[in-house]
Design an enzyme around this catalytic site. Structure first.
Site, PDB file in Angstrom:
ATOM      1  N   ASP A  78      63.340  -9.231  65.046  1.00  0.00           N
ATOM      2  CA  ASP A  78      64.218  -8.120  64.641  1.00  0.00           C
ATOM      3  C   ASP A  78      65.248  -7.817  65.729  1.00  0.00           C
ATOM      4  OD1 ASP A  78      63.236  -7.539  62.184  1.00  0.00           O
ATOM      5  OD2 ASP A  78      62.009  -5.841  62.796  1.00  0.00           O
ATOM      6  N   LYS A 100      67.742  -6.415  61.717  1.00  0.00           N
ATOM      7  CA  LYS A 100      68.087  -5.416  60.715  1.00  0.00           C
ATOM      8  C   LYS A 100      68.728  -4.224  61.392  1.00  0.00           C
ATOM      9  CE  LYS A 100      64.017  -5.365  58.798  1.00  0.00           C
ATOM     10  NZ  LYS A 100      62.886  -4.813  58.082  1.00  0.00           N
ATOM     11  N   MET A 213      65.772   6.883  63.295  1.00  0.00           N
ATOM     12  CA  MET A 213      66.979   6.546  62.521  1.00  0.00           C
ATOM     13  C   MET A 213      67.728   7.810  62.109  1.00  0.00           C
ATOM     14  SD  MET A 213      65.475   3.396  60.253  1.00  0.00           S
ATOM     15  CE  MET A 213      63.762   3.911  60.162  1.00  0.00           C
TER      16      MET A 213
HETATM   17  N1  SAH Z   1      58.852   0.119  64.330  1.00  0.00           N
HETATM   18  C1  SAH Z   1      59.735   0.826  65.243  1.00  0.00           C
HETATM   19  C2  SAH Z   1      60.729   1.695  64.511  1.00  0.00           C
HETATM   20  C3  SAH Z   1      61.734   0.908  63.707  1.00  0.00           C
HETATM   21  S1  SAH Z   1      62.911   1.950  62.928  1.00  0.00           S
HETATM   22  C4  SAH Z   1      58.873   1.657  66.206  1.00  0.00           C
HETATM   23  O1  SAH Z   1      57.655   1.771  66.006  1.00  0.00           O
HETATM   24  O2  SAH Z   1      59.434   2.176  67.173  1.00  0.00           O
HETATM   25  C5  SAH Z   1      64.261   1.858  64.055  1.00  0.00           C
HETATM   26  C6  SAH Z   1      64.459   3.189  64.749  1.00  0.00           C
HETATM   27  O3  SAH Z   1      63.477   3.344  65.759  1.00  0.00           O
HETATM   28  C7  SAH Z   1      65.773   3.324  65.472  1.00  0.00           C
HETATM   29  O4  SAH Z   1      66.812   3.684  64.589  1.00  0.00           O
HETATM   30  C8  SAH Z   1      65.459   4.432  66.443  1.00  0.00           C
HETATM   31  O5  SAH Z   1      65.449   5.683  65.813  1.00  0.00           O
HETATM   32  C9  SAH Z   1      64.028   4.088  66.823  1.00  0.00           C
HETATM   33  N2  SAH Z   1      63.969   3.287  68.044  1.00  0.00           N
HETATM   34  C10 SAH Z   1      63.505   2.033  68.175  1.00  0.00           C
HETATM   35  N3  SAH Z   1      63.586   1.624  69.445  1.00  0.00           N
HETATM   36  C11 SAH Z   1      64.106   2.652  70.153  1.00  0.00           C
HETATM   37  C12 SAH Z   1      64.442   2.869  71.513  1.00  0.00           C
HETATM   38  N4  SAH Z   1      64.234   1.931  72.438  1.00  0.00           N
HETATM   39  N5  SAH Z   1      64.961   4.053  71.856  1.00  0.00           N
HETATM   40  C13 SAH Z   1      65.154   5.022  70.959  1.00  0.00           C
HETATM   41  N6  SAH Z   1      64.875   4.874  69.654  1.00  0.00           N
HETATM   42  C14 SAH Z   1      64.352   3.721  69.251  1.00  0.00           C
END
Ligand code: SAH
Length: 298
Positions: A78, A100, A213
């Site tokens: 991803d 994505k 998000m």
């Molecule tokens: N499965 C992932 C989430 C995927 S959805 C998890 O468990 O973290 C994608 C969203 O996750 C992004 O739009 C943001 O809101 C958040 N996100 C993922 N990585 C991030 C990071 N390093 N810093 C801040 N937000 C993050």
């Protein structure tokens, strides 16, 4: 080991992530075997591991994640997976990006599912690398269903979800006896035709709300929380690129945060954290940046 015992000397020093998983590499087959026998689907020759890559800092990987990444023949990746994590892949491993981003998926979910099934049937060890945790807003459930339907052997390796990474690295405990007795994770991204979030649940007092998000609709989210009873002065933060060297944290209140974030130019990936715990952000900021390394340098 009794509490007073010390670790035997003779460990290679310094113990880097790479040396650690190389050290563990010999137990790979054993681990995989355990993963295989744990699945109910009829095992095929291949095996697909849905692996949580964590929020960015590669040192936040689980040992099992690091080991599988280092052993995989093919990795399906991803866009949120950091370069530091991908550096652990074995030389010659095939990397397939299916990144994505909200609004512009490079590969539709159904095609990702089909790709995993096809690769699984080829009899290789396939690692499906997902940012954070595979089962938190990662559509891991849909991919696993496709694998089960096709009878492909699989496992799921949890990862540190962005909320936990952001919390630790920004100094915002998600629960706290004085401020929040519950925490709720929600996604601010809405599928076309899907119902809106239940804002009355998210706006509850004595609770921390973490919205994934949520940057695109930040002003609307803050307004909805206020409309459903959260005070306009409730502390709120955005953590951008949590746990990476580019991490930025902006704080304000439900009323002021949208303007502060716009001014700072905060962009995804970022998390919205709402609740009284945000008021601790300045005080609990980890300091110095790399305390363990500073001590070990002696
Ligand atoms: N499965 C992932 C989430 C995927 S959805 C998890 O468990 O973290 C994608 C969203 O996750 C992004 O739009 C943001 O809101 C958040 N996100 C993922 N990585 C991030 C990071 N390093 N810093 C801040 N937000 C993050």
């Amino acid at each position: 080991m009794p509490p007073s015992a010390s670790i035997p000397s003779g460990m290679p020093a310094p113990v880097t992530l790479r040396s650690l998983f190389e050290l563990l590499g010999g137990r790979m087959d054993e681990g995989l075997q355990a993963g295989r026998s744990a699945v109910r689907a009829k095992p095929s020759a291949g095996h697909v591991a849905l692996v949580g890559a964590g929020p960015g800092d590669p040192e936040l990987l689980t040992l099992r994640a690091a080991r599988l990444i280092g052993q995989a023949r093919v990795l399906v990746v991803d866009h949120l997976v950091s370069d530091g994590v991908l550096e652990l892949a074995r030389p010659g491993a095939e990397l397939i990006y299916v990144g994505k981003e909200s609004g512009h998926h490079t590969l539709p979910q159904e095609e990702i599912n089909a790709l995993l099934v096809r690769l699984g049937r080829e009899g290789r060890l396939v690692v499906r690398l997902k940012g954070g945790d595979p089962y938190i807003f990662g559509r891991g459930g849909e991919e696993v269903e496709a694998l089960i339907e096709a009878g492909i052997s699989f496992e799921v390796v949890p990862g540190i979800t962005a909320a936990c990474g952001a919390s630790a690295y920004a100094g915002i405990p998600l629960t706290h006896r004085d401020h929040a007795r519950s925490v709720v994770f929600a996604t601010g991204h809405r599928r076309a035709g899907q119902d809106a979030l239940d804002w009355s649940v998210l706006a509850r007092p004595q609770q921390t709300a973490v919205i994934y998000m949520g940057v695109g609709q930040l002003a609307a989210h803050c307004a909805s929380l206020i409309d459903h009873g959260r005070g306009a002065a409730t502390p709120a933060a955005l953590v951008e690129n949590a746990t990476s060297p580019r991490q930025r944290v902006v704080t304000g209140t439900l009323e002021t945060l949208p303007a502060i974030a716009a001014q700072a130019g905060i962009r995804p990936p970022a998390l919205l954290i709402v609740g009284e715990v945000v008021s601790l952000a300045g005080r609990l900021q980890p300091f110095p940046a790399q305390p363990a390394e500073a001590v070990l340098a002696d």
